[in-house]
Design a protein around this motif. Sequence first.
Motif, mmCIF file in Angstrom:
data_model
loop_
_atom_site.group_PDB
_atom_site.id
_atom_site.type_symbol
_atom_site.label_atom_id
_atom_site.label_comp_id
_atom_site.label_asym_id
_atom_site.label_seq_id
_atom_site.Cartn_x
_atom_site.Cartn_y
_atom_site.Cartn_z
ATOM 1 N N MET A 90 -47.810 -48.748 -25.265
ATOM 2 C CA MET A 90 -46.629 -48.872 -26.131
ATOM 3 C C MET A 90 -46.704 -47.885 -27.292
ATOM 4 S SD MET A 90 -45.256 -52.786 -26.499
ATOM 5 C CE MET A 90 -46.544 -53.375 -27.547
ATOM 6 N N LYS A 91 -47.880 -47.721 -27.863
ATOM 7 C CA LYS A 91 -48.033 -46.817 -29.010
ATOM 8 C C LYS A 91 -47.841 -45.368 -28.591
ATOM 9 C CE LYS A 91 -49.233 -46.130 -33.410
ATOM 10 N NZ LYS A 91 -49.467 -44.754 -33.639
ATOM 11 N N VAL A 92 -48.262 -45.014 -27.386
ATOM 12 C CA VAL A 92 -48.057 -43.653 -26.890
ATOM 13 C C VAL A 92 -46.559 -43.354 -26.825
ATOM 14 C CG1 VAL A 92 -48.408 -42.088 -24.932
ATOM 15 C CG2 VAL A 92 -50.230 -43.690 -25.599
ATOM 16 N N GLY A 133 -36.178 -40.747 -33.035
ATOM 17 C CA GLY A 133 -35.588 -42.012 -32.606
ATOM 18 C C GLY A 133 -35.902 -43.164 -33.536
ATOM 19 N N LYS A 134 -35.105 -44.206 -33.422
ATOM 20 C CA LYS A 134 -35.318 -45.437 -34.183
ATOM 21 C C LYS A 134 -35.863 -46.486 -33.221
ATOM 22 C CE LYS A 134 -32.986 -49.084 -36.752
ATOM 23 N NZ LYS A 134 -31.695 -49.621 -37.181
ATOM 24 N N VAL A 135 -37.033 -47.038 -33.540
ATOM 25 C CA VAL A 135 -37.647 -48.054 -32.690
ATOM 26 C C VAL A 135 -37.341 -49.426 -33.268
ATOM 27 C CG1 VAL A 135 -39.787 -48.956 -31.713
ATOM 28 C CG2 VAL A 135 -39.461 -46.482 -31.935
ATOM 29 N N ILE A 136 -36.861 -50.308 -32.407
ATOM 30 C CA ILE A 136 -36.564 -51.692 -32.771
ATOM 31 C C ILE A 136 -37.412 -52.622 -31.908
ATOM 32 C CG2 ILE A 136 -34.206 -51.147 -33.493
ATOM 33 C CD1 ILE A 136 -33.280 -52.373 -30.752
ATOM 34 N N ALA A 174 -40.337 -33.851 -24.708
ATOM 35 C CA ALA A 174 -39.348 -32.815 -25.041
ATOM 36 C C ALA A 174 -37.961 -33.391 -25.361
ATOM 37 C CB ALA A 174 -39.238 -31.827 -23.875
ATOM 38 N N ILE A 175 -37.786 -34.697 -25.222
ATOM 39 C CA ILE A 175 -36.476 -35.323 -25.461
ATOM 40 C C ILE A 175 -36.228 -35.463 -26.959
ATOM 41 C CG2 ILE A 175 -35.125 -37.456 -25.188
ATOM 42 C CD1 ILE A 175 -36.515 -37.810 -22.467
ATOM 43 N N ASP A 176 -35.022 -35.135 -27.377
ATOM 44 C CA ASP A 176 -34.595 -35.353 -28.758
ATOM 45 C C ASP A 176 -34.054 -36.785 -28.844
ATOM 46 O OD1 ASP A 176 -33.527 -35.417 -31.289
ATOM 47 O OD2 ASP A 176 -32.117 -33.765 -30.964
ATOM 48 N N PHE A 177 -34.732 -37.636 -29.575
ATOM 49 C CA PHE A 177 -34.339 -39.043 -29.682
ATOM 50 C C PHE A 177 -33.441 -39.307 -30.890
ATOM 51 C CE2 PHE A 177 -37.958 -39.406 -26.828
ATOM 52 C CZ PHE A 177 -37.504 -40.335 -25.913
ATOM 53 N N THR A 178 -33.014 -38.277 -31.583
ATOM 54 C CA THR A 178 -32.130 -38.450 -32.727
ATOM 55 C C THR A 178 -30.880 -39.220 -32.313
ATOM 56 O OG1 THR A 178 -32.915 -36.360 -33.651
ATOM 57 C CG2 THR A 178 -30.851 -37.248 -34.543
ATOM 58 N N GLY A 179 -30.559 -40.285 -33.054
ATOM 59 C CA GLY A 179 -29.399 -41.108 -32.748
ATOM 60 C C GLY A 179 -29.634 -42.156 -31.674
ATOM 61 N N VAL A 222 -41.251 -41.210 -29.518
ATOM 62 C CA VAL A 222 -39.887 -41.543 -29.940
ATOM 63 C C VAL A 222 -39.711 -41.293 -31.430
ATOM 64 C CG1 VAL A 222 -38.220 -43.435 -30.216
ATOM 65 C CG2 VAL A 222 -39.487 -43.187 -28.067
ATOM 66 N N VAL A 223 -40.637 -41.750 -32.243
ATOM 67 C CA VAL A 223 -40.543 -41.594 -33.696
ATOM 68 C C VAL A 223 -40.647 -40.119 -34.079
ATOM 69 C CG1 VAL A 223 -41.695 -42.119 -35.881
ATOM 70 C CG2 VAL A 223 -41.308 -43.929 -34.211
#
Length: 167
Positions: free
Chosen positions: A101-103, A113-116, A74-79, A108-109
């Motif tokens: 990790m993929k879960v 979110g941006k994954v690095i 439910a978390i908004d990962f925008t930014g 996040v995506v």
Amino acid sequence: MKKIGIFYGTTSGNTTGIVDEMEFYLRKDDYETFNVADGISQMKDLENLILVSPTYGVGELQADWENVHNEFKAIDFTGKIVAIAGLGNQFAFGESYVGAMKVLYDVVVKNGGKVIGFTSTEGYHYEESEAVIGDQFVGLALDEGNQGNDTPERIEKWIADIKPQFN
């Protein structure tokens, strides 16, 4: 760089050791560590995140992560900039190595979110992994049981690679 939140779950204690090692390389930076067994409410207030989970079963999240998974989804990962690390056994569970990790990555995506922190699959010996996109893991893959001697160097390099990418 803004504060980094490290969120981890552990069952056997191996993940705690990995997080301790990460903290060593972040000791000069502003960070805070959270065991997800105590909740993840602080995650929404941080822009820089490191998520750490061992993989259980066939590519499944660790139990504490599983307990907070609905809240996590439910978390908004925008930014938010997110790096992911996973532990697993590439020989005993070579068909689902570091699948947790993929879960985490997918949530996040999906939630903006941006994954690095993608890492090469070279030097690993597994059959397949959902956590591989192209020829890279979606984060830092670690195998304490079979390649524990490589862990400190892998963590040091990974932290050095991801730190400049954080907000």
